[in-house]
Design an enzyme around this catalytic site. Structure first.
Site, PDB file in Angstrom:
ATOM      1  N   CYS A 169     -21.148  23.654 -11.870  1.00 20.45           N
ATOM      2  CA  CYS A 169     -22.709  23.077 -11.422  1.00 20.45           C
ATOM      3  C   CYS A 169     -22.803  21.835 -11.277  1.00 20.45           C
ATOM      4  CB  CYS A 169     -23.722  23.810 -12.434  1.00 20.45           C
ATOM      5  SG  CYS A 169     -25.154  23.601 -12.060  1.00 20.45           S
ATOM      6  N   CYS A 218     -25.988  20.365 -12.468  1.00 21.43           N
ATOM      7  CA  CYS A 218     -26.437  20.478 -13.917  1.00 21.43           C
ATOM      8  C   CYS A 218     -25.435  19.223 -14.569  1.00 21.43           C
ATOM      9  CB  CYS A 218     -25.842  21.738 -14.623  1.00 21.43           C
ATOM     10  SG  CYS A 218     -26.195  23.284 -13.792  1.00 21.43           S
ATOM     11  N   ASP A 219     -24.394  19.024 -14.060  1.00 24.11           N
ATOM     12  CA  ASP A 219     -23.271  18.176 -14.930  1.00 24.11           C
ATOM     13  C   ASP A 219     -22.983  17.033 -14.096  1.00 24.11           C
ATOM     14  OD1 ASP A 219     -23.296  20.018 -16.991  1.00 24.11           O
ATOM     15  OD2 ASP A 219     -21.623  21.174 -16.043  1.00 24.11           O
TER      16      ASP A 219
END
Ligand code: NAP
Length: 296
Positions: free
Chosen positions: A127, A130-131
């Site tokens: 992701c 997200c990261d």
């Protein structure tokens, strides 16, 4: 007889449980594996409003404890079938309810090569939204050729020093407009006709080995690999009560209702634009609220 049965104890399902219990409904959450769902794999969550930084494990534990404190019943059983009368059949028994919320999420497709599982959170992510921020000014690779991979590569090109886009063919499945945009980025390099064959590193990912169609191999030193080769939802067993799109996600006209009265959907399992923690908890709260409102 329960008021609401929630299938899936990820962020969406557990949020539904919070809302339903706070409305004093009798709630059963059914989960096949462990609570938390996909967010368990997140090394750090730093895009959830109001929480600066938290690990996926800590977030999941806190959410689970919140649900337990509210006295929702949680059983670790595998749901095998739901019928139109809102009977839910598991590997251990049969439960009945006035409403069912399907919140079974989706699984990221895996490369299924050595060290993949070991390096999740240590250089491997599924992701970028997200990261991505953990790779400021670093070198990353994105694997895949669909819209997710293309969008991820664009997103990461604004954060990372260099982005390799590794794809197994020489043409992309995703939109041409993204491909053109990526072509203009100086820090993006296409690595086409290439499969990732090795993940190298001792305690964390340090490089990948890619092989072309003639099996010529080369090693790319990277700090992070974003695997974006599609997702697989797990909705086949619900086909008798919901409509699925061509990718297996649950169709709903308004993001909550399925085609069967009293059966709702929340989170990554449904057709939606953005699969994130924020949208999962949003779905969970809406599904429970709508279910309660429509309950007889
Ligand atoms: P996808 O379209 O299914 O693409 C998956 C990509 O991964 C494909 O390029 C595929 O290669 C590759 N792949 C699959 N298995 C692989 C493996 N084992 N090893 C290496 N490569 C592999 O998945 P997605 O990109 O997640 O998108 C899913 C759906 O959501 C699509 O309909 C997409 O258009 C949509 N979406 C839309 C947007 C948007 O419109 N903004 C954004 C994201 C996603 P091949 O091409 O060779 O099969």
């Amino acid at each position: 007889m329960y008021d609401i049965i929630i299938v899936g104890a990820g962020a969406a399902g557990l949020t539904s449980a919070i809302y339903a219990r706070r409305a004093n409904k009798k709630v059963l959450v059914l989960e096949a594996k462990s609570y938390g769902g996909q967010i368990l794999n997140a090394n750090k969550i730093e895009n959830y409003p109001g929480i600066e930084s938290i690990s996926g494990v800590e977030y999941s534990k806190t959410l689970y404890n919140q649900v337990k404190k509210l006295k929702a019943e949680i059983k670790f059983e595998t749901v095998l079938k739901i019928d139109e009368d809102k009977n839910v059949f598991t590997n251990k028994g049969k439960y009945n309810s006035k409403a069912v919320i399907i919140a079974t999420g989706a699984e990221n497709r895996k490369l299924n090569i050595e060290k993949e599982a070991e390096f999740v959170g240590k250089g491997i992510s599924y992701c970028a939204t997200c990261d991505g921020n953990f790779y400021k000014d670093k070198v990353v690779a994105v694997n895949g050729g669909g819209n997710t991979a293309l969008e991820d590569a664009l997103y990461l090109s604004e954060i990372a020093k260099k982005v390799y886009l590794v794809h197994r063919r020489d043409s992309f499945r995703g939109d041409d407009s993204y491909v053109s945009e990526l072509g203009e980025k100086e820090n993006v390099e296409f690595v086409l006709n290439s499969h990732i064959v090795n993940l190298n590193g001792k305690d964390k990912l340090e490089s990948i080995t890619v092989a072309d169609n003639l099996n010529n191999k080369k090693e790319l030193a990277i700090d992070g690999l974003f695997i974006a080769i599609g997702q697989s939802p797990k909705n086949e067993i619900f086909k008798n009560v919901v409509d699925l799109n061509e990718y297996g996600y649950i169709e709903s006209l308004d993001g909550v209702h399925t085609k069967t009265k009293g059966i709702y959907v929340a989170g990554d399992a449904r057709v939606k634009e953005l699969r994130q923690l924020t949208t999962a908890v949003s779905d969970g709260s809406i599904a429970a609220t709508v279910a309660i409102k429509e309950m007889k």
